[in-house]
Design a protein around this motif. Sequence first.
Motif, PDB file in Angstrom:
ATOM      1  N   ASP A  94       0.828  -1.205   0.000  1.00  0.00           N
ATOM      2  CA  ASP A  94       0.000   0.000   0.000  1.00  0.00           C
ATOM      3  C   ASP A  94       0.866   1.261   0.000  1.00  0.00           C
ATOM      4  N   GLU A  95       1.994   1.218   0.697  1.00  0.00           N
ATOM      5  CA  GLU A  95       2.898   2.368   0.722  1.00  0.00           C
ATOM      6  C   GLU A  95       3.536   2.576  -0.648  1.00  0.00           C
ATOM      7  N   LEU A  96       3.997   1.507  -1.259  1.00  0.00           N
ATOM      8  CA  LEU A  96       4.598   1.624  -2.590  1.00  0.00           C
ATOM      9  C   LEU A  96       3.557   2.061  -3.615  1.00  0.00           C
ATOM     10  N   GLY A  97       2.324   1.574  -3.460  1.00  0.00           N
ATOM     11  CA  GLY A  97       1.255   2.018  -4.345  1.00  0.00           C
ATOM     12  C   GLY A  97       0.964   3.496  -4.186  1.00  0.00           C
ATOM     13  N   ALA A  98       1.006   3.987  -2.943  1.00  0.00           N
ATOM     14  CA  ALA A  98       0.793   5.418  -2.709  1.00  0.00           C
ATOM     15  C   ALA A  98       1.894   6.245  -3.366  1.00  0.00           C
ATOM     16  N   ASP A  99       3.110   5.716  -3.396  1.00  0.00           N
ATOM     17  CA  ASP A  99       4.191   6.403  -4.113  1.00  0.00           C
ATOM     18  C   ASP A  99       3.839   6.539  -5.597  1.00  0.00           C
ATOM     19  N   ALA A 100       3.344   5.454  -6.191  1.00  0.00           N
ATOM     20  CA  ALA A 100       2.998   5.483  -7.615  1.00  0.00           C
ATOM     21  C   ALA A 100       1.895   6.499  -7.895  1.00  0.00           C
ATOM     22  N   VAL A 101       0.952   6.592  -7.001  1.00  0.00           N
ATOM     23  CA  VAL A 101      -0.108   7.598  -7.154  1.00  0.00           C
ATOM     24  C   VAL A 101       0.489   8.999  -7.104  1.00  0.00           C
ATOM     25  N   ALA A 102       1.374   9.248  -6.154  1.00  0.00           N
ATOM     26  CA  ALA A 102       2.001  10.567  -6.028  1.00  0.00           C
ATOM     27  C   ALA A 102       2.817  10.904  -7.267  1.00  0.00           C
ATOM     28  N   ILE A 103       3.522   9.931  -7.802  1.00  0.00           N
ATOM     29  CA  ILE A 103       4.306  10.169  -9.024  1.00  0.00           C
ATOM     30  C   ILE A 103       3.371  10.504 -10.182  1.00  0.00           C
ATOM     31  N   ALA A 104       2.287   9.744 -10.309  1.00  0.00           N
ATOM     32  CA  ALA A 104       1.332   9.996 -11.393  1.00  0.00           C
ATOM     33  C   ALA A 104       0.766  11.408 -11.300  1.00  0.00           C
ATOM     34  N   ARG A 105       0.442  11.845 -10.107  1.00  0.00           N
ATOM     35  CA  ARG A 105      -0.128  13.189  -9.951  1.00  0.00           C
ATOM     36  C   ARG A 105       0.935  14.255 -10.201  1.00  0.00           C
ATOM     37  N   THR A 106       2.193  13.961  -9.885  1.00  0.00           N
ATOM     38  CA  THR A 106       3.264  14.925 -10.132  1.00  0.00           C
ATOM     39  C   THR A 106       3.507  15.113 -11.621  1.00  0.00           C
ATOM     40  N   ILE A 107       3.298  14.070 -12.404  1.00  0.00           N
ATOM     41  CA  ILE A 107       3.447  14.196 -13.860  1.00  0.00           C
ATOM     42  C   ILE A 107       2.485  15.243 -14.403  1.00  0.00           C
ATOM     43  N   ASP A 108       1.360  15.422 -13.718  1.00  0.00           N
ATOM     44  CA  ASP A 108       0.444  16.540 -13.978  1.00  0.00           C
ATOM     45  C   ASP A 108      -0.066  16.546 -15.406  1.00  0.00           C
ATOM     46  N   ALA A 109      -0.555  15.383 -15.837  1.00  0.00           N
ATOM     47  CA  ALA A 109      -1.117  15.297 -17.181  1.00  0.00           C
ATOM     48  C   ALA A 109      -2.498  14.668 -17.144  1.00  0.00           C
ATOM     49  N   GLY A 110      -3.176  14.810 -16.004  1.00  0.00           N
ATOM     50  CA  GLY A 110      -4.427  14.085 -15.855  1.00  0.00           C
ATOM     51  C   GLY A 110      -4.120  12.622 -15.612  1.00  0.00           C
ATOM     52  N   PRO A 111      -5.092  11.737 -15.777  1.00  0.00           N
ATOM     53  CA  PRO A 111      -4.843  10.310 -15.579  1.00  0.00           C
ATOM     54  C   PRO A 111      -3.758   9.795 -16.526  1.00  0.00           C
ATOM     55  N   VAL A 112      -2.825   9.009 -15.994  1.00  0.00           N
ATOM     56  CA  VAL A 112      -1.716   8.493 -16.793  1.00  0.00           C
ATOM     57  C   VAL A 112      -1.880   6.987 -16.982  1.00  0.00           C
ATOM     58  N   HIS A 113      -1.297   6.477 -18.049  1.00  0.00           N
ATOM     59  CA  HIS A 113      -1.260   5.036 -18.272  1.00  0.00           C
ATOM     60  C   HIS A 113      -0.209   4.435 -17.340  1.00  0.00           C
ATOM     61  N   LEU A 114      -0.566   3.365 -16.649  1.00  0.00           N
ATOM     62  CA  LEU A 114       0.312   2.752 -15.654  1.00  0.00           C
ATOM     63  C   LEU A 114       0.707   1.351 -16.096  1.00  0.00           C
ATOM     64  N   VAL A 115       2.010   1.064 -16.041  1.00  0.00           N
ATOM     65  CA  VAL A 115       2.542  -0.258 -16.376  1.00  0.00           C
ATOM     66  C   VAL A 115       3.341  -0.767 -15.186  1.00  0.00           C
ATOM     67  N   GLY A 116       3.060  -1.987 -14.762  1.00  0.00           N
ATOM     68  CA  GLY A 116       3.847  -2.631 -13.722  1.00  0.00           C
ATOM     69  C   GLY A 116       4.444  -3.912 -14.243  1.00  0.00           C
ATOM     70  N   HIS A 117       5.790  -3.988 -14.249  1.00  0.00           N
ATOM     71  CA  HIS A 117       6.476  -5.190 -14.726  1.00  0.00           C
ATOM     72  C   HIS A 117       6.791  -6.112 -13.549  1.00  0.00           C
ATOM     73  N   SER A 118       6.384  -7.365 -13.653  1.00  0.00           N
ATOM     74  CA  SER A 118       6.709  -8.379 -12.658  1.00  0.00           C
ATOM     75  C   SER A 118       6.252  -7.923 -11.264  1.00  0.00           C
ATOM     76  N   PHE A 119       7.155  -7.807 -10.284  1.00  0.00           N
ATOM     77  CA  PHE A 119       6.745  -7.305  -8.971  1.00  0.00           C
ATOM     78  C   PHE A 119       6.102  -5.929  -9.083  1.00  0.00           C
ATOM     79  N   GLY A 120       6.538  -5.128 -10.047  1.00  0.00           N
ATOM     80  CA  GLY A 120       5.937  -3.814 -10.249  1.00  0.00           C
ATOM     81  C   GLY A 120       4.448  -3.890 -10.516  1.00  0.00           C
ATOM     82  N   GLY A 121       3.973  -5.059 -10.989  1.00  0.00           N
ATOM     83  CA  GLY A 121       2.540  -5.249 -11.174  1.00  0.00           C
ATOM     84  C   GLY A 121       1.792  -5.236  -9.860  1.00  0.00           C
TER      85      GLY A 121
END
Length: 293
Positions: A94-121
């Motif tokens: 949940d903490e690592l997922g919250a990081d991904a959300v924060a990164i997505a919002r920092t990109i500041d382009a509205g909703p972003v496409h998200l890819v998780g490879h292996s454990f990143g999934g």
Amino acid sequence: MSTPRSLELQAGVQARRLVTTRGEFACLEAIPAGWDPSVRGSAALLLPGWTGSKEDFLSVLGLLAGPGRRVVAVDLRGQYETPGPDDASAYALDELGADAVAIARTIDAGPVHLVGHSFGGFVARAAVLAAPDAFASLTLLSSGPSGIRDLKPQESDLLRMMIDAIPTQGLGAVWEAKRAIEVAQGQPAPAEEIVEFLQARFLANNPTSLRVITQHVLEAPDLVDDLAKVDLPKLVAYGADDDGWAPELQARMAERLDAQHEVITGAGHSAPVDRPMATAEVFTHFWDEASQP
């Protein structure tokens, strides 16, 4: 683990640090000329897997940015060039997922496409479950429905040994043991500069991060049914020769998710390395469809 075949940055790809509300993250990004953040689906975020890093996507960043998208690949918290604390709770999914959300919002382009490879999934699904509005789509690349504890007993035993050895023997000894096992298994040796990179990357991990992430690889729960309820375009993609989660298991996961399903021929567990052009075509086609109003 992915093994890049080259460390050369393609034209238009740059290394930088992304400052978010949850700290700084090392990233590689490609921003095409004339990029318009107001266009729906104009950015993508790529999350690497176990013992991996942003460099796992080096061969596809430029290809993915070509159609006009900003593409960002990151090191997760405590991984390679992104610092992380020694507190094990900081690496809960949940903490690592919250990081991904924060990164997505920092990109500041509205909703972003998200890819998780292996454990990143696993990290990607935690992010989507926490904040689906932050994402335009979800791609699970060579990832599985749960940890491998009951799926691959021999590998599970090795990972348990690694978890025990990290705090007692240190990353240096674990790296040497890992390399010895790979040599004994007959895995081909990469070029010397790649081996040096792999070693430096492994040793740069926060030991607590690597230990907890390894536990997640073993024991992550099956959340596919929860993820299926999220109203978001989804893609399950993997190499035809994937030796991580079995291809048939990933195919069943795609069915449970009612997701698009793509098999990348000529690729193993790291399709962006093995078949960069084919991987980029799969992602781009899916993102174009998912970006339609």
